[in-house]
Design a protein around this motif. Structure first.
Motif: not given
Length: 111
Positions: A25-35, A46-53
């Motif tokens: 659902y929604g316009d959601v980016q999937v981010e992998m963070i490796f440090d 991170a993104g949006w599903h209708d109005s909720p962030r």
């Protein structure tokens, strides 16, 4: 040092596998963070599903003092079992999302 390196590689492999599962659902980016330098590993949405962030960790784990500290696990079945199956001993996995007073009642490390 070799165990810590392999722990990092195991965490990254598991996070990559979960990153392939896209939200349905929604316009959601999937981010992998490796440090690797600081021992932080995270899968974020991170993104949006209708109005909720939508913003937050799906998986957050750190490597500290030779142990994997699972700070947050938003997966359905939990990654601790996957870490064990991949060769990380239970005594090297801390369920940090549990209060320190509750950790002795798990089959994993207390800290």
């Amino acid at each position: 040092m070799a165990a810590i390196t392999s722990y990092a590689e195991i965490l990254k492999r598991i996070i990559r596998e979960y990153a392939e599962i896209r939200p349905s659902y929604g316009d959601v980016q999937v981010e992998m963070i490796f440090d690797d330098a600081q021992g932080h590993y995270e899968l974020m949405y991170a993104g949006w599903h209708d109005s909720p962030r939508i913003h937050g960790s799906v998986i957050h784990a750190d490597i500290r003092d030779g142990k994997v500290w699972i700070q947050h696990d938003g997966t359905q079945q939990g990654i601790a079992g996957e870490l064990v199956e991949a060769g990380i001993p239970k005594e090297h996995i801390v369920l940090a999302f549990h209060a320190p007073s509750k950790r002795p009642f798990t089959p994993f490390a207390t800290g």
